[in-house]
Scaffold this motif. Sequence first.
Motif, PDB file in Angstrom:
ATOM      1  N   ALA A 183     -42.391 -22.170  17.463  1.00 23.57           N
ATOM      2  CA  ALA A 183     -41.799 -23.031  16.433  1.00 23.57           C
ATOM      3  C   ALA A 183     -42.621 -24.304  16.240  1.00 23.57           C
ATOM      4  CB  ALA A 183     -40.358 -23.376  16.807  1.00 23.57           C
ATOM      5  N   SER A 184     -43.203 -24.808  17.348  1.00 22.48           N
ATOM      6  CA  SER A 184     -43.982 -26.055  17.249  1.00 22.48           C
ATOM      7  C   SER A 184     -45.197 -25.872  16.346  1.00 22.48           C
ATOM      8  CB  SER A 184     -44.416 -26.528  18.641  1.00 22.48           C
ATOM      9  OG  SER A 184     -45.445 -25.707  19.162  1.00 22.48           O
ATOM     10  N   LYS A 185     -45.721 -24.650  16.284  1.00 25.57           N
ATOM     11  CA  LYS A 185     -46.876 -24.368  15.416  1.00 25.57           C
ATOM     12  C   LYS A 185     -46.490 -24.411  13.942  1.00 25.57           C
ATOM     13  CE  LYS A 185     -50.124 -23.689  18.484  1.00 25.57           C
ATOM     14  NZ  LYS A 185     -51.292 -24.581  18.559  1.00 25.57           N
ATOM     15  N   GLU A 186     -45.194 -24.322  13.675  1.00 26.89           N
ATOM     16  CA  GLU A 186     -44.688 -24.432  12.298  1.00 26.89           C
ATOM     17  C   GLU A 186     -44.197 -25.853  12.011  1.00 26.89           C
ATOM     18  OE1 GLU A 186     -42.724 -20.605  10.523  1.00 26.89           O
ATOM     19  OE2 GLU A 186     -41.569 -21.289  12.255  1.00 26.89           O
ATOM     20  N   GLY A 187     -44.417 -26.748  12.965  1.00 25.92           N
ATOM     21  CA  GLY A 187     -43.978 -28.130  12.782  1.00 25.92           C
ATOM     22  C   GLY A 187     -42.525 -28.362  13.123  1.00 25.92           C
ATOM     23  N   LYS A 188     -41.898 -27.390  13.810  1.00 21.19           N
ATOM     24  CA  LYS A 188     -40.487 -27.556  14.178  1.00 21.19           C
ATOM     25  C   LYS A 188     -40.382 -28.127  15.592  1.00 21.19           C
ATOM     26  CE  LYS A 188     -38.625 -24.004  11.153  1.00 21.19           C
ATOM     27  NZ  LYS A 188     -37.962 -22.698  11.044  1.00 21.19           N
ATOM     28  N   THR A 189     -39.247 -28.759  15.866  1.00 21.94           N
ATOM     29  CA  THR A 189     -39.014 -29.333  17.191  1.00 21.94           C
ATOM     30  C   THR A 189     -37.919 -28.542  17.897  1.00 21.94           C
ATOM     31  OG1 THR A 189     -37.261 -30.827  16.469  1.00 21.94           O
ATOM     32  CG2 THR A 189     -39.542 -31.622  16.258  1.00 21.94           C
ATOM     33  N   VAL A 190     -37.651 -28.922  19.142  1.00 19.70           N
ATOM     34  CA  VAL A 190     -36.624 -28.218  19.914  1.00 19.70           C
ATOM     35  C   VAL A 190     -35.246 -28.397  19.278  1.00 19.70           C
ATOM     36  CG1 VAL A 190     -36.111 -30.092  21.553  1.00 19.70           C
ATOM     37  CG2 VAL A 190     -35.915 -27.730  22.300  1.00 19.70           C
ATOM     38  N   GLU A 191     -35.029 -29.497  18.552  1.00 18.31           N
ATOM     39  CA  GLU A 191     -33.745 -29.700  17.855  1.00 18.31           C
ATOM     40  C   GLU A 191     -33.457 -28.573  16.861  1.00 18.31           C
ATOM     41  OE1 GLU A 191     -35.719 -32.261  18.518  1.00 18.31           O
ATOM     42  OE2 GLU A 191     -34.421 -33.701  19.568  1.00 18.31           O
ATOM     43  N   ASP A 192     -34.536 -27.994  16.307  1.00 12.59           N
ATOM     44  CA  ASP A 192     -34.364 -26.905  15.345  1.00 12.59           C
ATOM     45  C   ASP A 192     -33.966 -25.590  16.016  1.00 12.59           C
ATOM     46  OD1 ASP A 192     -35.206 -28.422  12.997  1.00 12.59           O
ATOM     47  OD2 ASP A 192     -37.214 -28.381  13.879  1.00 12.59           O
TER      48      ASP A 192
END
Length: 562
Positions: A207-216
């Motif tokens: 997910a981090s590679k898509e710019g998302k964080t753990v909150e997502d």
Amino acid sequence: MRWTLKPKPDTKKVEALQKALQVDKTVATLLLQRGIETYEDAKRFFRPSLDHLHNPFLMKDMDKAVLRIEKAITNNENILVFGDYDVDGTTSVALMSSYLKTRTNNIATYIPDRYDEGYGISYQGIDFAQDNDFTLIIALDCGIKAIDKVTYAKEKGVDFIICDHHRPGKNIPEAIAVLDPKQEDCEYPYKELCGCGVGFKLIQALASKEGKTVEDLVEYLDLVATAIGADIVPITGENRVLAYFGLQVINHNPRIGIAALIAQIKKQELSITDVVFIIAPRINAAGRMKHGNHAVTLLTEKNPDLAQQYAAEIETFNTDRREADKQITIEALEQIEELKEQKRFTTVVYNENWHKGVIGIVASRLTETHYRPTLVFTKSGEKLAASARSVSGFDVYNALEACSEHIEQFGGHKYAAGLTLKEESYEAFKQAFEDEVCKTIDRSLLIPEIKIDWKIDLEEITPKFYRILKQFEPYGPGNMSPVFMTDNLIDTGYGKCVGEDKTHLRLTVKQPKSNSFVCIGFSMGNKIDVISEKKTFQAVYSIDENEWQGNVSLQLKLRDLK
């Protein structure tokens, strides 16, 4: 029971923590026993934050795993999400497949059949992947010892990514990536993740590679918390954060499948203990009595009506499981009675007709009853299969490793393991296991131990004190519910045996200068003489709440009396 008072922390540290947190001596002591020494430590403990989770790329091979999955998504490859049939495995498969389906449609799941394929990665699963044009298998909660099977898959053009948390053997499978923080050369800061936890770290990295964080990704934490509870991993560090937020999801916004399970049991607010004893056995029952696929189907279902239907089916499996477990336990106890005069250091029982799906539960029950490292065997195809359970402080995995010449296959943890062997090896293995345990176990470990956090007087038990203890949750290994000891107690005259068969003990205790407290001691009816005739006694207990006709009061949950 052995009563063991935990070591008293350094007095200066207790005073410093008392001052820093403005708490009493008992609370400061309990925190220091849990490794919390400073204001900052306490803040992290009492106020878990998703910011406390580690960077997933600190785990060995994480970058390789992410690259291979992104390549598969880009090239429209078919990905097979493979997991074990227990709670950790099925929640892991539900987690990984749910996430990957937000990125690609080319996802399928595979749970091995407990009876036809056995534990872990199977040749049948690899053949299924090849036959159905899957070029990548992501294995969760298994695979760290599947050296030959990963090689077999490679020959068939199927790549593997392994997400495991079990102890590795001497050699590591030649997969594209092996994610397991217990590998000696893995520098990931937290080593005690469950299989679903390792899977979560992988989706966090993706997910981090898509710019998302753990909150997502919070919506997936109901699965992670369920696996943490079921797999009895330490609720410390990262697991504590994941369990804390996962419980919030379970109680306020669970996935449809978990909501359907909760609706079956009609309970309002679930604790991690409820997850362990109510939710997890139901998810497990699918793989024990029918097939683990039923659990994955429930946990990934989006239609509430279908989810209710699947949850009802799983409830039936769980009822069948309870009946099988009860009958096998009775038969196993009869075997032990016949062997009692041999004064063995181990409990090893076998019946070829016992249901393979419940031998792990039976092993746990026998360990509680007879307090010996325990193995329960049954017939599995041409082989014998066993579940192993241990007593506190003894490493059953190491004991099995020492007997490995008699074993076909084994794996697991310090306190729980599984193995298979040839029928003709059973007697030799049984003797080797007994000899190894006899040689290595500290004899005191064969007497059940109650670890007592601190000695207190009843007057210290106030609503404020209990509110602080509630903030120690979620409880579990590494952060167990505090256990207290109190001296100089008397029963106020209301002590009696209760329950249908009068096996439980209910009494009201007080000290000379204290308020009185109601106590409940499950399966402690045989201790009625300890409290009779106004005799003074000591009690070991934890504190909880009792709700009766809308009134909530503090009560003591007894562990032992002397």
